[in-house]
Design a protein around this motif. Structure first.
Motif, PDB file in Angstrom:
ATOM      1  N   GLU A  52       0.862  -1.180   0.000  1.00  0.00           N
ATOM      2  CA  GLU A  52       0.000   0.000   0.000  1.00  0.00           C
ATOM      3  C   GLU A  52       0.900   1.231   0.000  1.00  0.00           C
ATOM      4  O   GLU A  52       1.788   1.355   0.861  1.00  0.00           O
ATOM      5  CB  GLU A  52      -0.896   0.019   1.239  1.00  0.00           C
ATOM      6  N   LEU A 110       1.100   5.228   0.444  1.00  0.00           N
ATOM      7  CA  LEU A 110       0.292   6.311   1.018  1.00  0.00           C
ATOM      8  C   LEU A 110      -0.136   7.275  -0.075  1.00  0.00           C
ATOM      9  O   LEU A 110       0.682   7.802  -0.830  1.00  0.00           O
ATOM     10  CB  LEU A 110       1.113   7.051   2.078  1.00  0.00           C
ATOM     11  N   GLY A 111      -1.435   7.489  -0.165  1.00  0.00           N
ATOM     12  CA  GLY A 111      -1.989   8.407  -1.149  1.00  0.00           C
ATOM     13  C   GLY A 111      -2.308   7.773  -2.486  1.00  0.00           C
ATOM     14  O   GLY A 111      -2.958   8.401  -3.322  1.00  0.00           O
ATOM     15  N   THR A 152       5.297   4.858   3.194  1.00  0.00           N
ATOM     16  CA  THR A 152       5.016   6.281   3.412  1.00  0.00           C
ATOM     17  C   THR A 152       6.248   7.090   3.015  1.00  0.00           C
ATOM     18  O   THR A 152       7.343   6.541   2.881  1.00  0.00           O
ATOM     19  CB  THR A 152       4.687   6.578   4.883  1.00  0.00           C
ATOM     20  N   ASP A 173      -4.781   8.859   8.777  1.00  0.00           N
ATOM     21  CA  ASP A 173      -4.344   9.712   7.669  1.00  0.00           C
ATOM     22  C   ASP A 173      -3.940  11.100   8.165  1.00  0.00           C
ATOM     23  O   ASP A 173      -2.992  11.713   7.652  1.00  0.00           O
ATOM     24  CB  ASP A 173      -5.420   9.812   6.584  1.00  0.00           C
ATOM     25  N   GLU A 174      -4.623  11.621   9.199  1.00  0.00           N
ATOM     26  CA  GLU A 174      -4.252  12.912   9.770  1.00  0.00           C
ATOM     27  C   GLU A 174      -2.902  12.831  10.469  1.00  0.00           C
ATOM     28  O   GLU A 174      -2.071  13.739  10.361  1.00  0.00           O
ATOM     29  CB  GLU A 174      -5.317  13.362  10.776  1.00  0.00           C
ATOM     30  N   LEU A 213      -0.464  10.696   9.870  1.00  0.00           N
ATOM     31  CA  LEU A 213       0.594  10.546   8.865  1.00  0.00           C
ATOM     32  C   LEU A 213       0.903  11.879   8.184  1.00  0.00           C
ATOM     33  O   LEU A 213       2.075  12.218   7.955  1.00  0.00           O
ATOM     34  CB  LEU A 213       0.191   9.502   7.834  1.00  0.00           C
ATOM     35  N   ALA A 214      -0.128  12.647   7.866  1.00  0.00           N
ATOM     36  CA  ALA A 214       0.113  13.967   7.268  1.00  0.00           C
ATOM     37  C   ALA A 214       0.885  14.867   8.226  1.00  0.00           C
ATOM     38  O   ALA A 214       1.757  15.638   7.811  1.00  0.00           O
ATOM     39  CB  ALA A 214      -1.214  14.620   6.884  1.00  0.00           C
TER      40      ALA A 214
END
Length: 409
Positions: free
Chosen positions: A11, A13-14, A50, A287-288, A290-291
């Motif tokens: 996977e 990220l994004g 990531t 997701d928050e 990771l950002a």
């Protein structure tokens, strides 16, 4: 298409389930079933790729607080370590030597006090060292390394000087077109005095401090005009209950950083993935989080990285996601449980995999509990046992130089 490195089956990220290719130290392609050849193919099925994590607040420069980043980076996925004010104008050469000798990237925030963090605290008590003109000259001479100004504002650090070191830091930052990161802690000066001076793009670190407790109208006003809130966990700058109240008030952090240094490395911080899990424990979505550890801190300082876009540096972290109920502790020994944690499987800087490293001994001036000392001794014994035992037995070896077959008589 020929690549240096190709990750398959994971996977991204994004991008969801996709392959990721690297060439010449940059992300060359991202997409399903990438066609082409690669010198090295890595199967990452079941894992998450990531961007290399960007830690906005660390201390890796020489001095009281500094640690070596590479022995933590290879097992945590952090490829960019922003040194947040370890060095001032007088001591920047030492930080530059550290940055040149690491595998990871080490951008810096220049301490407005020219002596930096050679000692534990007090660098803002002598205003003669908080020399705005000298800071401006230093930033301009080292733009490749310096991306902002750091100012610590608390009672111990500034003494009777109040917010004057911050005013000088802001003046230097304004002249150089860079942001200020301000450390908050024990008053005086008051939190409102500090926050009211900050500009859009400036950063408040220790934003969930149990000591400063940043809540109220001044925090909302700062956020509304574009001031960024950064966790900056450290050994005394993060409290679960404060963060929970902030989230309920609409003040979730913009970035998550560790303030990893010699007094927080062995607890309560440990590393950035552990700190990220603490945000998951209070209900922020993955997701928050990771950002907050990739694209946002990179954007805050105008750094490369933090993204997997084609052409970006191939700074990558490969994680396994584990589900469960993982106990975590803040700076004041409050505990929460995270439903998920990121376990690093590999870390790459510019497409090169970081090799395992063992960190140096703890400096003698760092306070540790008896339990921490016993755990470090146990870890050393376990590592010695692991490395002194033969790697494999006879069945795991090949006869590299076979003996000649005896001739028949």
């Amino acid at each position: 298409m020929a690549y240096d490195l190709l990750f398959t089956g994971g996977e991204v990220l994004g991008a969801g389930r996709a392959d990721l290719a690297v060439r010449d130290g940059l992300v060359a392609a991202v997409g399903p079933d990438l066609a082409g050849t690669a010198r090295t193919v890595v199967d990452v099925a079941g894992l998450l790729i990531t961007p290399g994590l960007v830690d906005l607040h660390t201390h890796v420069g020489p001095g009281y607080w500094g640690i070596e980043p590479d022995p933590i980076a290879w097992r945590s996925g952090v490829t960019t370590w922003v040194d947040a004010g370890s060095a001032g104008a007088y001591t920047l050469a030492g930080l530059r030597r550290v940055a040149a000798g690491t595998d990871v990237r080490v951008p810096a925030l220049l301490n407005i006090s020219a002596i930096g963090l050679a000692g534990r605290t007090g660098e803002g008590r002598d205003l003669a060292t908080c020399d705005t003109a000298l800071a401006i000259d230093t930033v301009r001479a080292h733009r490749d390394l310096i991306h902002g100004i750091k100012v610590r504002i608390d009672r111990e650090t500034v003494g009777d000087n109040g917010v004057e070191p911050l005013r000088r830091g802001l003046a230097a930052a304004e002249a150089c077109g860079v942001p200020v990161m301000v450390h908050i802690g024990t008053a005086p000066p008051t939190l409102d005095e500090v926050l009211d001076l900050l500009r859009p793009g400036d950063i408040v670190t220790h934003c969930a401090s149990g000591i400063a407790a940043p809540l109220g109208p001044a925090v909302h006003a700062a956020r509304d005009r574009g001031v960024l809130l950064d966790i900056g966990h450290g050994s005394g700058g993060f409290a679960f209950d404060v963060l929970e109240r902030q989230i309920a008030a609409g003040l979730a952090p913009d970035t998550v950083s560790t303030d990893l240094h010699a007094r927080s490395l062995h607890g309560p911080v440990f590393d950035l993935p552990t700190t990220m899990a603490k945000l998951l424990a209070v209900g922020l979505p993955l997701d928050e989080v990771l950002a907050a550890a990739t694209v946002r801190p990179a954007r805050a300082l105008g750094l490369p990285g933090g993204t997997l876009a084609v052409g970006a540096p191939a700074d990558l972290a490969v994680f396994r996601l584990e589900e469960g109920a993982f106990p975590l502790v803040d700076a004041h020994r409050q505990t929460r449980h995270a439903p998920l944690r990121l376990v690093n499987e590999a870390t790459y800087v510019a497409g090169r995999r970081m090799i395992p490293r063992v960190g140096p001994p703890v400096p003698p001036w760092i306070p540790l509990t008896d339990v921490q000392r016993a755990a470090l001794a146990r870890r050393e014994r376990d590592l010695r046992t692991l490395l002194t035992a033969p790697l494999v037995g006879a069945d795991g070896l090949a006869d590299q130089f076979p003996r000649p077959t005896p001739r028949s008589p």
